[in-house]
Design a protein around this motif. Structure first.
Motif, short mmCIF file in Angstrom:
data_model
loop_
_atom_site.label_atom_id
_atom_site.label_comp_id
_atom_site.label_asym_id
_atom_site.label_seq_id
_atom_site.Cartn_x
_atom_site.Cartn_y
_atom_site.Cartn_z
N GLY A 88 10.69 -18.49 -6.18
CA GLY A 88 10.87 -19.34 -5.00
C GLY A 88 10.81 -18.61 -3.68
N VAL A 89 10.63 -17.29 -3.72
CA VAL A 89 10.56 -16.49 -2.50
C VAL A 89 9.10 -16.14 -2.24
N ARG A 90 8.66 -16.38 -1.06
CA ARG A 90 7.28 -16.07 -0.69
C ARG A 90 7.27 -14.81 0.17
N TRP A 91 6.71 -13.76 -0.40
CA TRP A 91 6.67 -12.49 0.31
C TRP A 91 5.48 -12.48 1.26
N ALA A 92 5.75 -12.08 2.47
CA ALA A 92 4.71 -12.05 3.50
C ALA A 92 4.42 -10.61 3.89
N MET A 93 3.25 -10.40 4.45
CA MET A 93 2.85 -9.08 4.91
C MET A 93 3.11 -8.96 6.40
N PRO A 94 3.55 -7.81 6.88
CA PRO A 94 3.71 -7.62 8.33
C PRO A 94 2.38 -7.83 9.06
N ASP A 95 2.47 -8.27 10.31
CA ASP A 95 1.25 -8.57 11.07
C ASP A 95 0.35 -7.34 11.22
N ALA A 96 0.97 -6.19 11.47
CA ALA A 96 0.17 -4.98 11.63
C ALA A 96 -0.58 -4.64 10.34
N LEU A 97 0.09 -4.81 9.21
CA LEU A 97 -0.55 -4.52 7.93
C LEU A 97 -1.63 -5.55 7.62
N LYS A 125 0.52 5.02 4.28
CA LYS A 125 1.22 6.29 4.15
C LYS A 125 0.91 7.21 5.31
N GLU A 126 -0.32 7.15 5.81
CA GLU A 126 -0.70 7.98 6.95
C GLU A 126 -0.18 7.41 8.26
N GLN A 127 0.01 6.08 8.32
CA GLN A 127 0.49 5.42 9.53
C GLN A 127 1.76 4.64 9.20
N PRO A 128 2.93 5.26 9.29
CA PRO A 128 4.17 4.58 8.91
C PRO A 128 4.48 3.34 9.75
N ARG A 129 3.86 3.21 10.93
CA ARG A 129 4.14 2.04 11.77
C ARG A 129 3.67 0.75 11.13
N LEU A 130 2.73 0.83 10.15
CA LEU A 130 2.24 -0.38 9.49
C LEU A 130 3.26 -1.01 8.57
N GLY A 131 4.24 -0.25 8.17
CA GLY A 131 5.27 -0.77 7.27
C GLY A 131 4.93 -0.54 5.81
N GLU A 132 5.79 -1.04 4.95
CA GLU A 132 5.63 -0.85 3.51
C GLU A 132 4.63 -1.85 2.95
N VAL A 133 3.77 -1.37 2.09
CA VAL A 133 2.76 -2.23 1.46
C VAL A 133 3.42 -3.03 0.34
N PRO A 134 3.30 -4.36 0.31
CA PRO A 134 3.89 -5.15 -0.78
C PRO A 134 3.14 -4.93 -2.09
N SER A 135 3.47 -5.72 -3.08
CA SER A 135 2.87 -5.56 -4.40
C SER A 135 1.41 -5.99 -4.39
N TYR A 136 0.72 -5.64 -5.46
CA TYR A 136 -0.70 -6.00 -5.60
C TYR A 136 -0.88 -7.52 -5.59
N THR A 138 0.86 -9.77 -4.06
CA THR A 138 0.99 -10.29 -2.70
C THR A 138 -0.30 -10.07 -1.91
N VAL A 139 -0.88 -8.87 -2.04
CA VAL A 139 -2.14 -8.59 -1.34
C VAL A 139 -3.25 -9.49 -1.88
N LEU A 140 -3.30 -9.69 -3.19
CA LEU A 140 -4.31 -10.56 -3.79
C LEU A 140 -4.18 -11.99 -3.27
N ARG A 141 -2.95 -12.52 -3.24
CA ARG A 141 -2.74 -13.88 -2.75
C ARG A 141 -3.10 -14.00 -1.28
N CYS A 142 -2.77 -12.98 -0.50
CA CYS A 142 -3.08 -13.00 0.93
C CYS A 142 -4.59 -13.02 1.16
#
Length: 310
Positions: A88-97, A125-136, A138-142
């Motif tokens: 029931g929780v929808r994980w979103a990606m940060p805008d920068a990412l 990993k090279e640009q920490p300002r982007l934030g943590e990358v969610p799971s695969y 989440t990226v696939l759904r996005c």
């Protein structure tokens, strides 16, 4: 009125409780627990969801259920299936990412999702300002929600291919089917994967000619040839005409054999409308492309014509 249906987890919990209920209501004597569990494991139970199925369980599974419910104040609750914590929780990606993923897709549209995900982790990993990358997932759904799907466009497209890709992107593509049999035929050549040996000892890789009716998907004629020429095309068409009669229209691609003067003049003389697909647009030709998936079992036994005049 029909009774309200219980939640799935509760139906499974009640079913498990019914399996071990005998052990709880009438506990076996000391040293007889394993024997009682083995007897329950030998039984077959009706599936709680599908009444037409019968299932059985191993002794270790029944033993686990027994010890979970033995000292619990609410056996039904502990025997229910555990719900995932992220349900029931929808994980979103940060805008920068998300912007970084968009730029990466625009630069490399031929990459699959896994490749985008791996490179996004390296960039984050090279640009920490982007934030943590969610799971695969989440990226696939996005990427699916934004229409960032893998394309099969060539790495260095020609001007015609660029025009075709732009047309497909800006215009809607709809499927169609004529309403009557023999209203439209599809014709296409396909490079066969098998090799054949002629009577002179020379190896050839033939091409298959398939003529398909659009409405019924009936293959009016299928034959192997040694070359994709107008002579072979007209020979195959003549065979289809003698088998099935004349269609109202014929759709082909823009190959040299299809646009040959003798082909076009012959169709005009017979009163058959000749329609061609748009350049660099193979999705217009799904009927014949789909058929080649099932043609492998037919090719070894098909007739091969070396002389198209017979």
């Amino acid at each position: 009125m029909s009774e309200p249906q219980l939640p799935m987890w509760q139906r499974w919990a009640q079913f498990r409780f019914s399996v071990i209920g005998e052990l709880l209501s009438c506990p076996p004597s000391r040293g007889q627990l394993q024997q009682a569990i083995s007897q329950l494991a030998q039984k077959r139970y009706r599936h709680p969801i599908d009444p037409n199925r019968w299932i059985s369980f191993g002794p270790s599974t029944i033993e686990r259920w027994y010890y979970k419910a033995k000292d619990a104040s609410d056996p039904i609750a502990v025997l229910g299936r555990k719900i995932r914590s992220g349900t029931g929780v929808r994980w979103a990606m940060p805008d920068a990412l998300l912007q970084e993923l968009k730029a990466q897709y625009e630069t490399y549209p031929r990459w699959n999702v896994q490749l985008h995900y791996d490179n996004l982790k390296v960039t984050a990993k090279e640009q920490p300002r982007l934030g943590e990358v969610p799971s695969y997932k989440t990226v696939l759904r996005c990427m699916r929600e934004n229409g960032w799907l893998k394309t099969n466009e060539p790495a260095q497209p020609t001007d015609g291919q660029l025009i075709a890709a732009k047309r497909r992107q800006n215009r809607e593509v709809r499927g169609f089917e004529v309403s009557h049999v023999h209203g439209l035929w599809h014709l296409d050549f396909h490079q066969a994967k098998i090799r054949i040996l002629d009577n002179k000892g020379t190896w050839h890789r033939p091409v298959a000619l398939a003529i398909i009716d659009d409405h019924s998907r009936l293959c009016c004629h299928l034959q192997l040839y040694l070359a994709e020429t107008a002579e072979c095309l007209i020979h195959g068409l003549s065979q289809a005409f003698m088998k099935r009669g004349l269609p109202r229209a014929l759709m082909t691609d823009n190959g040299a054999a299809m646009l040959a003067e003798e082909t076009r003049r012959g169709l005009e003389r017979l009163g058959i409308g000749h329609q061609t697909t748009l350049a660099y647009s193979p999705y217009h030709y799904v009927a014949s492309k789909f058929m080649w998936r099932f043609i492998g079992r037919t090719l070894p036994s098909a007739d091969i014509k070396q002389n198209c005049t017979t």
